[in-house]
Write a protein that holds these residues in place. Structure first.
Motif, PDB file in Angstrom:
ATOM      1  N   ARG A 285       0.859  -1.195   0.000  1.00  0.00           N
ATOM      2  CA  ARG A 285       0.000   0.000   0.000  1.00  0.00           C
ATOM      3  C   ARG A 285       0.888   1.234   0.000  1.00  0.00           C
ATOM      4  NH1 ARG A 285      -5.269  -0.639   0.423  1.00  0.00           N
ATOM      5  NH2 ARG A 285      -6.122  -2.643   1.150  1.00  0.00           N
ATOM      6  N   ILE A 286       0.591   2.131  -0.936  1.00  0.00           N
ATOM      7  CA  ILE A 286       1.393   3.352  -1.069  1.00  0.00           C
ATOM      8  C   ILE A 286       0.935   4.383  -0.046  1.00  0.00           C
ATOM      9  CG2 ILE A 286       2.000   5.264  -2.594  1.00  0.00           C
ATOM     10  CD1 ILE A 286       1.671   3.394  -4.964  1.00  0.00           C
ATOM     11  N   VAL A 287       1.882   4.865   0.748  1.00  0.00           N
ATOM     12  CA  VAL A 287       1.607   5.961   1.691  1.00  0.00           C
ATOM     13  C   VAL A 287       1.744   7.307   0.977  1.00  0.00           C
ATOM     14  CG1 VAL A 287       2.303   7.051   3.857  1.00  0.00           C
ATOM     15  CG2 VAL A 287       2.419   4.559   3.631  1.00  0.00           C
ATOM     16  N   LYS A 288       2.830   7.435   0.207  1.00  0.00           N
ATOM     17  CA  LYS A 288       3.075   8.668  -0.562  1.00  0.00           C
ATOM     18  C   LYS A 288       3.436   8.258  -1.986  1.00  0.00           C
ATOM     19  CE  LYS A 288       5.011  10.988   3.511  1.00  0.00           C
ATOM     20  NZ  LYS A 288       6.273  11.411   4.148  1.00  0.00           N
ATOM     21  N   ASN A 289       2.732   8.843  -2.952  1.00  0.00           N
ATOM     22  CA  ASN A 289       2.998   8.517  -4.347  1.00  0.00           C
ATOM     23  C   ASN A 289       4.374   9.002  -4.785  1.00  0.00           C
ATOM     24  OD1 ASN A 289       0.504   7.304  -4.944  1.00  0.00           O
ATOM     25  ND2 ASN A 289      -0.454   9.294  -5.291  1.00  0.00           N
ATOM     26  N   ALA A 290       4.946   8.295  -5.741  1.00  0.00           N
ATOM     27  CA  ALA A 290       6.132   8.806  -6.422  1.00  0.00           C
ATOM     28  C   ALA A 290       5.728  10.040  -7.231  1.00  0.00           C
ATOM     29  CB  ALA A 290       6.700   7.737  -7.338  1.00  0.00           C
ATOM     30  N   TYR A 291       6.669  10.951  -7.430  1.00  0.00           N
ATOM     31  CA  TYR A 291       6.373  12.152  -8.223  1.00  0.00           C
ATOM     32  C   TYR A 291       7.655  12.730  -8.805  1.00  0.00           C
ATOM     33  CZ  TYR A 291       7.924  14.729  -4.040  1.00  0.00           C
ATOM     34  OH  TYR A 291       8.660  15.208  -2.968  1.00  0.00           O
ATOM     35  N   ALA A 292       7.500  13.501  -9.848  1.00  0.00           N
ATOM     36  CA  ALA A 292       8.591  14.317 -10.383  1.00  0.00           C
ATOM     37  C   ALA A 292       8.372  15.740  -9.901  1.00  0.00           C
ATOM     38  CB  ALA A 292       8.593  14.274 -11.906  1.00  0.00           C
ATOM     39  N   ILE A 293       9.467  16.460  -9.704  1.00  0.00           N
ATOM     40  CA  ILE A 293       9.359  17.869  -9.308  1.00  0.00           C
ATOM     41  C   ILE A 293      10.259  18.689 -10.215  1.00  0.00           C
ATOM     42  CG2 ILE A 293      11.133  17.558  -7.502  1.00  0.00           C
ATOM     43  CD1 ILE A 293       9.665  19.793  -5.920  1.00  0.00           C
ATOM     44  N   GLU A 294       9.721  19.782 -10.733  1.00  0.00           N
ATOM     45  CA  GLU A 294      10.548  20.683 -11.529  1.00  0.00           C
ATOM     46  C   GLU A 294      10.577  22.052 -10.874  1.00  0.00           C
ATOM     47  OE1 GLU A 294       9.314  21.016 -15.546  1.00  0.00           O
ATOM     48  OE2 GLU A 294       7.319  21.770 -15.093  1.00  0.00           O
ATOM     49  N   TYR A 295      11.660  22.786 -11.146  1.00  0.00           N
ATOM     50  CA  TYR A 295      11.940  23.997 -10.369  1.00  0.00           C
ATOM     51  C   TYR A 295      12.896  24.896 -11.149  1.00  0.00           C
ATOM     52  CZ  TYR A 295      15.983  21.026  -9.559  1.00  0.00           C
ATOM     53  OH  TYR A 295      17.065  20.205  -9.758  1.00  0.00           O
ATOM     54  N   ASP A 296      12.980  26.141 -10.743  1.00  0.00           N
ATOM     55  CA  ASP A 296      13.913  27.093 -11.348  1.00  0.00           C
ATOM     56  C   ASP A 296      15.301  26.937 -10.740  1.00  0.00           C
ATOM     57  OD1 ASP A 296      11.910  28.158 -12.891  1.00  0.00           O
ATOM     58  OD2 ASP A 296      11.640  29.985 -11.695  1.00  0.00           O
ATOM     59  N   CYS A 297      16.310  27.094 -11.578  1.00  0.00           N
ATOM     60  CA  CYS A 297      17.690  27.103 -11.088  1.00  0.00           C
ATOM     61  C   CYS A 297      18.549  27.949 -12.025  1.00  0.00           C
ATOM     62  CB  CYS A 297      18.239  25.685 -10.958  1.00  0.00           C
ATOM     63  SG  CYS A 297      18.352  24.788 -12.519  1.00  0.00           S
ATOM     64  N   LEU A 298      19.795  28.090 -11.669  1.00  0.00           N
ATOM     65  CA  LEU A 298      20.706  29.009 -12.344  1.00  0.00           C
ATOM     66  C   LEU A 298      21.188  28.446 -13.680  1.00  0.00           C
ATOM     67  CD1 LEU A 298      22.174  31.753 -11.556  1.00  0.00           C
ATOM     68  CD2 LEU A 298      24.091  30.321 -10.817  1.00  0.00           C
ATOM     69  N   CYS A 299      21.195  29.286 -14.693  1.00  0.00           N
ATOM     70  CA  CYS A 299      21.821  28.905 -15.963  1.00  0.00           C
ATOM     71  C   CYS A 299      23.340  28.896 -15.786  1.00  0.00           C
ATOM     72  CB  CYS A 299      21.452  29.897 -17.069  1.00  0.00           C
ATOM     73  SG  CYS A 299      19.772  29.693 -17.698  1.00  0.00           S
ATOM     74  N   PRO A 300      24.057  28.046 -16.542  1.00  0.00           N
ATOM     75  CA  PRO A 300      25.515  27.978 -16.388  1.00  0.00           C
ATOM     76  C   PRO A 300      26.205  29.251 -16.844  1.00  0.00           C
ATOM     77  CG  PRO A 300      24.800  26.672 -18.269  1.00  0.00           C
ATOM     78  CD  PRO A 300      23.554  27.099 -17.549  1.00  0.00           C
ATOM     79  N   GLY A 301      27.455  29.410 -16.379  1.00  0.00           N
ATOM     80  CA  GLY A 301      28.271  30.543 -16.798  1.00  0.00           C
ATOM     81  C   GLY A 301      28.099  31.793 -15.966  1.00  0.00           C
ATOM     82  N   GLN A 302      27.375  31.697 -14.841  1.00  0.00           N
ATOM     83  CA  GLN A 302      27.103  32.896 -14.041  1.00  0.00           C
ATOM     84  C   GLN A 302      27.766  32.873 -12.658  1.00  0.00           C
ATOM     85  OE1 GLN A 302      22.833  34.521 -14.697  1.00  0.00           O
ATOM     86  NE2 GLN A 302      22.613  32.321 -15.007  1.00  0.00           N
ATOM     87  N   LEU A 303      28.670  31.903 -12.450  1.00  0.00           N
ATOM     88  CA  LEU A 303      29.296  31.780 -11.137  1.00  0.00           C
ATOM     89  C   LEU A 303      30.789  32.075 -11.193  1.00  0.00           C
ATOM     90  CD1 LEU A 303      27.702  28.481  -9.769  1.00  0.00           C
ATOM     91  CD2 LEU A 303      27.338  30.790  -8.862  1.00  0.00           C
ATOM     92  N   HIS A 304      31.276  32.814 -10.199  1.00  0.00           N
ATOM     93  CA  HIS A 304      32.707  32.908  -9.960  1.00  0.00           C
ATOM     94  C   HIS A 304      33.162  31.625  -9.268  1.00  0.00           C
ATOM     95  CE1 HIS A 304      33.378  36.997 -11.224  1.00  0.00           C
ATOM     96  NE2 HIS A 304      32.497  37.498 -10.377  1.00  0.00           N
ATOM     97  N   PRO A 305      34.464  31.318  -9.279  1.00  0.00           N
ATOM     98  CA  PRO A 305      34.962  30.141  -8.567  1.00  0.00           C
ATOM     99  C   PRO A 305      34.728  30.194  -7.052  1.00  0.00           C
ATOM    100  CG  PRO A 305      36.584  30.876 -10.171  1.00  0.00           C
ATOM    101  CD  PRO A 305      35.523  31.930 -10.114  1.00  0.00           C
ATOM    102  N   THR A 306      34.361  31.351  -6.533  1.00  0.00           N
ATOM    103  CA  THR A 306      34.035  31.483  -5.104  1.00  0.00           C
ATOM    104  C   THR A 306      32.586  31.114  -4.820  1.00  0.00           C
ATOM    105  OG1 THR A 306      33.435  33.789  -5.490  1.00  0.00           O
ATOM    106  CG2 THR A 306      35.703  33.342  -4.803  1.00  0.00           C
ATOM    107  N   LEU A 307      31.810  30.821  -5.861  1.00  0.00           N
ATOM    108  CA  LEU A 307      30.356  30.612  -5.834  1.00  0.00           C
ATOM    109  C   LEU A 307      29.596  31.913  -5.590  1.00  0.00           C
ATOM    110  CD1 LEU A 307      29.831  27.089  -4.192  1.00  0.00           C
ATOM    111  CD2 LEU A 307      30.046  27.733  -6.604  1.00  0.00           C
TER     112      LEU A 307
END
Length: 638
Positions: A344-366
């Motif tokens: 018996r499933i207590v919590k269904n499996a799911y996919a989650i999508e979200y916003d995040c940073l595009c590459p090329g916008q970070l210094h090596p210090t983060l």
């Protein structure tokens, strides 16, 4: 209009694994820090797998601990089962993995944050970042604080974004879409617009999680029981090994079958991934079960690990079967797996999508380029995994603190730690999917073992101020013992006399023809340090972690020396700095693709430039010639 303002040195947005490490680092360095969370009851929450560590991820946890982070200590207090992975292979890929009691892990981490001086916890949604416009050292904005949903302003010298998977997140189970964060928690719907208004480019990523089952409905007799290791090896270098020798909880192994795969194939059009409903890109190295079935049609079965979520609950995590298929398909699919026929499933499996940073916008210090004082860590940076997030959080937290305190930033390069590999890959590569750490990503992995993380990085933690004198001196003494014992074993020689020959024969080893050092004998596969005690009369008792290092250094000396020579060549390119204001349009003979990529990522040295996708060795040679002429011209002017 609300006109209330509060002042802090550092603001951390998000209290997941990245946010906790960032906030603790800043506050432990004496900076007044506030950490915002959507739910104060879900600090350091584990919305997906209930474990810490694993292949390469265990290396990151050890490195976090070596630098003065908290993750290793916390899992040592809250694990249900512990296992050292890959022990049939060499020490470079040995990696610790602990099954976690997820609620206890969260509670213990919250307790640490609550009792930390200079740290405030605040439950609120950050809706806006605040900044001033500047024109200084390549920055166009300077962070001044944040505004929360209620309208109150919090001013600060640095802000660290650790938003995880909450930015404009939505969860998908077949045709059912819920606009929420993971596990039904509140999403953060307002901050993305503010970030884009500041010139930050965002994209959509996707990840997923399997169902949680009622453990009382599972037939474990049809599965293989998976036990933990004895004795348990602690994650933290500061944990007393005796304190973690306690009863462990079993996990269980079963498999999918052709019937499972048939149900998935017959309903693949109802998967949001294949129906085109999901916009975000998912992780290649942690695929859903429908991805496995489609991409590996020749596989007759796939592993499924059934893992406990904690002692507080009967819920079991079905590792290896993450999915976004509709609920009716999930029920049918899971019930084809041996042992799950009546689940018996207590919590269904799911996919989650979200916003995040595009590459090329970070210094090596983060730090985010163009905005002074705005740092970011974790899944917002395009990575996946608790351990990757925690490592970035600690790294970003330290560098934000260094900026405020007017001290040099820390830097860990690819030859010094898995954290260095992680940060460098996030900074220089155009990762088109959530980034996952793997041992294969580390070129110098024989040097970057999980067992020597303290030797590699604890000194840096001490210099930063996160490791106290007592812990540092313990490391100094350990290194001294290792060096002296290695030298002693190389000098201690045994002859080819009757006693030694008898010893060799009893251990099924070829007899000696000439005198041999104990170090040479340790290199034989039939011997280890302990087995030679019978013929080593000068031996003194040493701690287990010292013996481990002595064995590895002696056994793998040739390979280690070769990698260290490779590192010397690597360092030469890392030391060739590229001026921050270089105009790549002035570098003739650069290919168009290389010119575009170099403009986008703005590498700080030649080593970084060489690792950018689309920049080939010929482009690097052109760049080196240009820099040599540039430096000669500057020298002539002087």
């Amino acid at each position: 209009m609300i006109d209330i303002k509060e002042n802090f040195d550092v603001i951390v947005v998000g209290a997941g694994h990245a946010g906790c490490e960032a906030a603790l680092a800043c506050s432990r360095l004496g900076l007044e820090t506030i950490i915002f969370t959507m739910s104060a009851d879900n600090i350091a929450f584990m919305p997906c797998n209930p474990h810490i560590g694993g292949s390469s991820k265990g290396h990151l946890v050890r490195e976090i601990d070596a630098l003065g982070g908290e993750m290793g200590k916390n899992i040592d207090k809250t694990f249900l089962q512990s296992k050292m992975l890959n022990t049939s292979k060499g020490p470079a890929v040995h990696s610790l993995r602990c099954q976690a009691d997820k609620m206890e892990y969260s509670k213990e981490m919250k307790k640490v944050l609550e009792h930390q001086d200079h740290l405030t916890i605040k439950q609120a949604e950050v809706s806006e970042i605040l900044f001033d416009d500047i024109d200084e050292d390549g920055y166009i904005h300077k962070i001044t604080g944040v505004k929360i949903f209620s309208g109150i302003t919090y001013e600060a010298k640095a802000v660290i974004l650790c938003t995880g998977t909450y930015l404009k997140s939505r969860c998908l189970t077949g045709e059912a879409i819920t606009y929420s964060g993971p596990n039904g928690l509140q999403p953060s719907n307002l901050l993305s617009e503010s970030l884009m208004n500041a010139g930050i480019e965002l994209r959509r990523f996707k990840t997923g999680t399997p169902a949680r089952m009622d453990g009382n409905t599972i037939d474990y007799s049809k599965m293989s029981e998976q036990f933990g290791d004895t004795p348990v090896v602690p994650f933290s270098f500061d944990t007393d090994p005796e304190s973690v020798q306690r009863p462990q909880v079993s996990c269980w192994l079963t498999y999918t079958n052709e019937k499972t795969h048939e149900i998935i194939r017959n309903n693949i059009d109802r998967s949001p991934i294949y129906a085109g409903i999901i916009e975000g890109v998912g992780p290649r190295y942690c695929p859903s079960i429908e991805d496995k079935v489609v991409k590996f049609p020749d596989h007759e079965r796939h592993q499924v690990f059934v893992e406990p979520e904690g002692t507080f609950t009967n819920e079991m995590y079905i590792d290896g079967m993450s999915s976004s298929l509709p609920e009716d398909v999930q029920i049918a699919m899971y019930r084809t797996v041996p042992g799950l026929e009546n689940c018996r499933i207590v919590k269904n499996a799911y996919a989650i999508e979200y916003d995040c940073l595009c590459p090329g916008q970070l210094h090596p210090t983060l730090e985010i380029k163009n905005i002074k004082g705005l740092f970011s860590a974790g899944q917002f940076n395009g990575s996946s995994g608790y351990e990757e997030a925690a490592a970035q959080g600690l790294y970003a937290g330290i560098n934000a603190a260094m900026q405020i305190l007017g001290k040099p930033y820390i830097s860990i390069d690819r030859s010094e730690g898995y954290i260095g590999v992680l940060v460098d890959d996030l900074v220089t590569k155009e990762n088109l999917e959530p980034y996952r750490m793997m041992t294969s990503r580390a070129e110098y992995r024989l040097l970057l073992r999980q067992d020597n993380a303290d030797i590699r990085l604890r000194k840096l933690g001490y210099e930063v101020g996160l490791i106290d004198e007592e812990r540092y001196q313990k490391l100094v003494n350990k290194i001294d013992l290792i060096e002296k014992e290695v030298a002693r074993l190389k000098k201690t020689v045994v002859g080819a006399n009757a006693k030694i020959q008898d010893f060799m024969e009893r251990h099924n080893s070829s007899t000696l023809k000439t005198a041999t050092s104990l170090a040479e004998l340790i290199c034989r596969p039939e011997f280890d340090y302990e087995s030679l005690s019978e013929i080593d009369s000068e031996r003194v008792e040493l701690p287990a972690d010292v013996i481990e290092q002595v064995e590895i250094i002696i056994r793998y000396e040739g390979y280690i020396d070769r990698q260290q020579r490779q590192v010397e060549q690597f360092k030469k390119l890392e030391k060739k700095l590229i001026p921050a204001d270089i105009d790549y349009d002035d570098v003739s003979s650069l290919r168009l693709e290389a010119r575009q990529k170099l403009k986008k990522f703005r590498p700080v040295n030649i080593g970084q430039a060489s690792r950018i996708g689309g920049v080939n060795p010929a482009d690097v040679s052109v760049l080196l010639i240009y820099l040599d002429s540039l430096y000669r011209g500057n020298a002539d002017e002087k």
